[in-house]
Scaffold this motif. Structure first.
Motif, PDB file in Angstrom:
ATOM      1  N   PRO A  37     -19.813  -1.690 -86.080  1.00 58.59           N
ATOM      2  CA  PRO A  37     -21.203  -1.818 -85.995  1.00 58.59           C
ATOM      3  C   PRO A  37     -21.503  -2.181 -84.546  1.00 58.59           C
ATOM      4  CG  PRO A  37     -20.427  -3.602 -86.824  1.00 58.59           C
ATOM      5  CD  PRO A  37     -19.190  -2.537 -86.783  1.00 58.59           C
ATOM      6  N   ALA A  38     -22.896  -1.822 -83.987  1.00 53.23           N
ATOM      7  CA  ALA A  38     -23.200  -1.734 -82.714  1.00 53.23           C
ATOM      8  C   ALA A  38     -23.338  -3.443 -82.246  1.00 53.23           C
ATOM      9  CB  ALA A  38     -24.650  -1.418 -82.572  1.00 53.23           C
ATOM     10  N   SER A  39     -23.459  -4.262 -83.053  1.00 56.12           N
ATOM     11  CA  SER A  39     -23.506  -5.734 -82.918  1.00 56.12           C
ATOM     12  C   SER A  39     -21.969  -6.199 -82.327  1.00 56.12           C
ATOM     13  CB  SER A  39     -24.085  -6.491 -83.990  1.00 56.12           C
ATOM     14  OG  SER A  39     -23.110  -6.257 -85.213  1.00 56.12           O
ATOM     15  N   LEU A  40     -21.120  -5.385 -82.602  1.00 55.26           N
ATOM     16  CA  LEU A  40     -19.780  -5.976 -82.457  1.00 55.26           C
ATOM     17  C   LEU A  40     -19.545  -5.931 -80.908  1.00 55.26           C
ATOM     18  CD1 LEU A  40     -17.102  -6.877 -83.433  1.00 55.26           C
ATOM     19  CD2 LEU A  40     -16.236  -4.369 -83.709  1.00 55.26           C
ATOM     20  N   ALA A  41     -20.226  -5.046 -80.162  1.00 54.72           N
ATOM     21  CA  ALA A  41     -19.943  -4.762 -78.713  1.00 54.72           C
ATOM     22  C   ALA A  41     -20.194  -5.983 -78.030  1.00 54.72           C
ATOM     23  CB  ALA A  41     -20.869  -3.457 -78.162  1.00 54.72           C
ATOM     24  N   ALA A  42     -21.194  -6.646 -78.340  1.00 56.68           N
ATOM     25  CA  ALA A  42     -21.458  -7.982 -77.483  1.00 56.68           C
ATOM     26  C   ALA A  42     -20.419  -9.178 -77.795  1.00 56.68           C
ATOM     27  CB  ALA A  42     -22.693  -8.571 -77.745  1.00 56.68           C
ATOM     28  N   SER A  43     -20.055  -9.107 -78.927  1.00 57.23           N
ATOM     29  CA  SER A  43     -18.949 -10.342 -79.521  1.00 57.23           C
ATOM     30  C   SER A  43     -17.832 -10.099 -78.740  1.00 57.23           C
ATOM     31  CB  SER A  43     -19.106 -10.272 -80.888  1.00 57.23           C
ATOM     32  OG  SER A  43     -18.900  -9.263 -81.560  1.00 57.23           O
ATOM     33  N   LEU A  44     -17.231  -8.654 -78.839  1.00 56.40           N
ATOM     34  CA  LEU A  44     -15.948  -8.535 -78.302  1.00 56.40           C
ATOM     35  C   LEU A  44     -16.083  -8.688 -76.832  1.00 56.40           C
ATOM     36  CD1 LEU A  44     -14.873  -5.051 -80.236  1.00 56.40           C
ATOM     37  CD2 LEU A  44     -14.067  -7.456 -80.653  1.00 56.40           C
ATOM     38  N   ARG A  45     -17.235  -8.277 -76.124  1.00 58.64           N
ATOM     39  CA  ARG A  45     -17.281  -8.423 -74.673  1.00 58.64           C
ATOM     40  C   ARG A  45     -17.153  -9.958 -74.336  1.00 58.64           C
ATOM     41  NH1 ARG A  45     -19.096  -5.146 -70.769  1.00 58.64           N
ATOM     42  NH2 ARG A  45     -17.909  -3.631 -71.767  1.00 58.64           N
ATOM     43  N   ALA A  46     -17.655 -10.771 -75.252  1.00 62.89           N
ATOM     44  CA  ALA A  46     -17.732 -12.128 -75.059  1.00 62.89           C
ATOM     45  C   ALA A  46     -16.272 -12.694 -75.338  1.00 62.89           C
ATOM     46  CB  ALA A  46     -18.968 -12.910 -76.020  1.00 62.89           C
ATOM     47  N   ARG A  47     -15.778 -12.308 -76.062  1.00 62.48           N
ATOM     48  CA  ARG A  47     -14.250 -13.063 -76.697  1.00 62.48           C
ATOM     49  C   ARG A  47     -13.277 -12.479 -75.567  1.00 62.48           C
ATOM     50  NH1 ARG A  47     -12.199 -15.624 -80.876  1.00 62.48           N
ATOM     51  NH2 ARG A  47     -10.005 -15.314 -81.053  1.00 62.48           N
ATOM     52  N   TYR A  48     -13.162 -11.094 -75.338  1.00 64.39           N
ATOM     53  CA  TYR A  48     -12.176 -10.637 -74.585  1.00 64.39           C
ATOM     54  C   TYR A  48     -12.432 -10.059 -73.219  1.00 64.39           C
ATOM     55  CZ  TYR A  48     -10.770 -10.663 -79.276  1.00 64.39           C
ATOM     56  OH  TYR A  48     -10.499 -11.095 -80.878  1.00 64.39           O
ATOM     57  N   GLY A  49     -13.816 -10.080 -72.693  1.00 66.06           N
ATOM     58  CA  GLY A  49     -14.244  -9.762 -71.508  1.00 66.06           C
ATOM     59  C   GLY A  49     -14.083  -8.178 -71.003  1.00 66.06           C
ATOM     60  N   ILE A  50     -14.332  -7.871 -69.854  1.00 64.09           N
ATOM     61  CA  ILE A  50     -14.130  -6.489 -69.438  1.00 64.09           C
ATOM     62  C   ILE A  50     -12.615  -6.197 -69.296  1.00 64.09           C
ATOM     63  CG2 ILE A  50     -14.575  -4.859 -67.758  1.00 64.09           C
ATOM     64  CD1 ILE A  50     -17.279  -6.511 -67.268  1.00 64.09           C
ATOM     65  N   HIS A  51     -12.489  -5.010 -69.563  1.00 67.47           N
ATOM     66  CA  HIS A  51     -10.799  -4.507 -69.530  1.00 67.47           C
ATOM     67  C   HIS A  51     -10.341  -4.772 -67.999  1.00 67.47           C
ATOM     68  CE1 HIS A  51      -7.559  -1.376 -69.647  1.00 67.47           C
ATOM     69  NE2 HIS A  51      -7.100  -2.298 -70.549  1.00 67.47           N
TER      70      HIS A  51
END
Length: 540
Positions: free
Chosen positions: A143-157
């Motif tokens: 889902p679209a909402s996952l993008a922000a949470s993944l970025r917050a947890r794992y950062g930018i590649h």
């Protein structure tokens, strides 16, 4: 037909089978070695005659490139002499197999598969381009909402978004290696977390870091490469090996997490070795054979860096012609670059291919500089806007000319052939989009490692060719990659009922989609692949 409860596919993108075999045998990759010992090891093969741009679409559609129409990261816009970077519209008629699994009620997790657009209605999780080699769509999720949470947890590649780096010294290569390793670690953690927090029947992750590392670090591994420096390797080690080791650790952790009741497939659908062949010489060869002429009047045989911009000069009339006369070249180059960026990124009208259609019978349809394969497209009447090659007899004569003369070219330094074969695309691929592909495919000889002007001292960076008809041609390699693709791959299948051993059955990348669907008991529909029965017999 029996089905597996869960299937986890882990792609080691462009990992080299010979390195996997060597480093599993000597204890460097213990987790992959354990999978080999307890699973079925099968040879794999990418798309014949094509480069990496077609591998992943063929994997997830079960179609050859003539069926899905994708052969490279850039495509010639039909009905024009312009090319454009792939964008989501080019994939509008393509349905990856995981969407069909989702439609059948399966819960799926698909992470970072190259050249795969977002599936917004997927029954599960889809992550697109958190960290891939040569992205096309940008980072997004379902889902679209996952993008922000993944970025917050794992950062930018951590690694750069492209494998084409600036002039890196040894310290720069070490820093890039560290970023690659960190990218592998974050990818593994992200995968474990998503598998633990979501219900799933099928999951797929791609360790893209191996791909880019193979391009950039091959000379650290290969002592025969012109850019190999023994003293640097003695101090810093094999940077490519380090990325493989990090990937092995994450694979071990994932396999331990999912347990023995899950079918786990480790796959590399193509591989990496030293840069070879002579693809940079093809435009000059076509010009010397009298089948290609530029619109700019620039000779394709000119020696110039491969990344130098080309500014079409047109007919030199009117305001544009006056501007070309009055505006300094440096400013014109910058303005041209801005205009082409706007055309490609905003208007999606593409960038002009520098040919004069009235004098061009065939032109290169590239798979990138330094590729093992090259494509040639005919300026065919009735298909191209200003075609001059007659269908039928004209195509046959042009094909025979190019096959004969390209096969006659040699490396003047060794006397060995430059070209392994020249084949008609229609002889190996068939489908409704055949007309969008190159008409001929050139496979270059797998000769000695080729150098470049960026890495090392420039040894081997000028590529040369000769034939009686073409004469002498040469071109410097201005790219920074020391590794390039090969078709050969490997697949390791482990899980309940899978008999350990080595299979002689070569698994083509188009076989994967129908097989994975069949393992879930879901019909796939028309495709060019064959179900791998060795994986089906013991599924369940």
């Amino acid at each position: 037909m029996p089905t597996t409860r869960k299937i986890l596919v882990l792609a080691l993108d462009a990992a080299t089978p010979a390195l996997l075999e060597r480093w599993t045998a000597d204890g460097t990759l213990p987790n992959i070695a354990n999978a080999m010992a307890n699973g079925l090891v099968s040879p794999a093969m990418g798309v014949e005659g094509m480069e990496v741009g077609s591998t992943w679409p063929s994997f997830y559609t079960g179609l050859n490139p003539a069926g899905h129409g994708i052969c490279w990261s850039d495509r010639v816009i039909p009905g024009t002499y312009r090319q454009l970077r792939l964008n989501p519209r080019d994939f509008a008629g393509i349905t990856p197999f995981w969407e069909r699994l989702s439609d059948a009620g399966k819960r799926v997790i698909v992470l970072d598969i190259p050249f795969a657009p977002l599936a917004p209605r997927l029954n599960g999780v889809h992550v697109v381009e958190w960290g891939v080699h040569d992205g096309a769509f940008g980072y997004r999720t379902t889902p679209a909402s996952l993008a922000a949470s993944l970025r917050a947890r794992y950062g930018i590649h951590p690694p750069p978004t492209t494998c084409d780096t600036d002039r890196l010294d040894a310290a720069g290569h070490r820093e890039l290696r560290d970023k690659m390793v960190r990218g592998v670690e974050l990818r593994g953690q992200m995968t474990r977390d998503l598998l633990a927090t979501h219900e799933w029947d099928f999951a797929l992750q791609c360790f893209n870091e191996i791909h880019c590392s193979g391009h950039i670090f091959w000379h650290y591994h290969d002592p025969t490469h012109p850019a190999h420096d023994a003293a640097t390797v003695a101090r810093d080690g094999d940077l490519l090996r380090d990325v493989y080791i990090a990937t092995d650790r994450e694979i071990g952790a994932l396999m331990e997490q999912v347990g023995p009741d899950t079918t786990v497939i480790l796959m590399t659908l193509h591989s990496m070795e030293h840069t070879c062949g002579s693809s940079l010489l093809l435009p000059a060869m076509l010009e010397r054979l009298g089948v290609c002429a530029t619109a700019t009047g620039r000779s394709l045989a000119d020696v110039r860096p491969v990344d130098a911009p080309i500014v079409p000069v047109g007919k030199g009339r009117g305001l544009k012609g006056l501007a070309r006369t009055l505006v300094p070249e440096g400013i014109r180059l910058r303005l041209y670059a801005v205009r082409q960026w706007f055309n490609k990124q905003v208007l999606h009208t593409g960038e002009p291919i520098d040919i004069d259609p009235s004098r061009t019978k065939a032109f290169q349809m590239g798979f990138g500089a330094g590729s093992t394969y090259s494509g040639i497209r005919f300026n065919l009447k009735g298909r191209e806007p200003e075609g001059i090659v007659e269908p039928g007899e004209g195509e046959r004569e042009l094909t025979e000319l190019l096959q004969r003369e390209l096969l006659a070219t040699v490396n003047p330094e060794t006397g060995r052939p430059l070209v392994r074969r020249v084949v008609r695309t229609a002889d190996i691929h068939q489908g409704r989009l055949l007309h969008e592909l190159p008409d001929l495919l050139v496979e270059w000889e797998y000769d000695v490692g080729r150098g470049n002007t960026i890495v090392g001292n420039g040894e081997g960076s000028v590529w040369r060719g000769y034939s009686d008809r073409i004469g002498s041609v040469e071109h410097p390699n201005g790219g920074g990659r020391t590794g390039a693709h090969r078709l050969e791959g490997m697949i390791i299948t482990t899980g309940p009922g899978i008999e350990p051993g080595h299979s002689s059955r070569v698994v083509n990348c188009v076989d994967m989609a129908p097989t994975l669907m069949a393992m879930h008991g879901v019909a796939f529909g028309p495709n060019d692949g064959r179900v791998v029965e060795d994986w089906m017999t013991h599924a369940g």
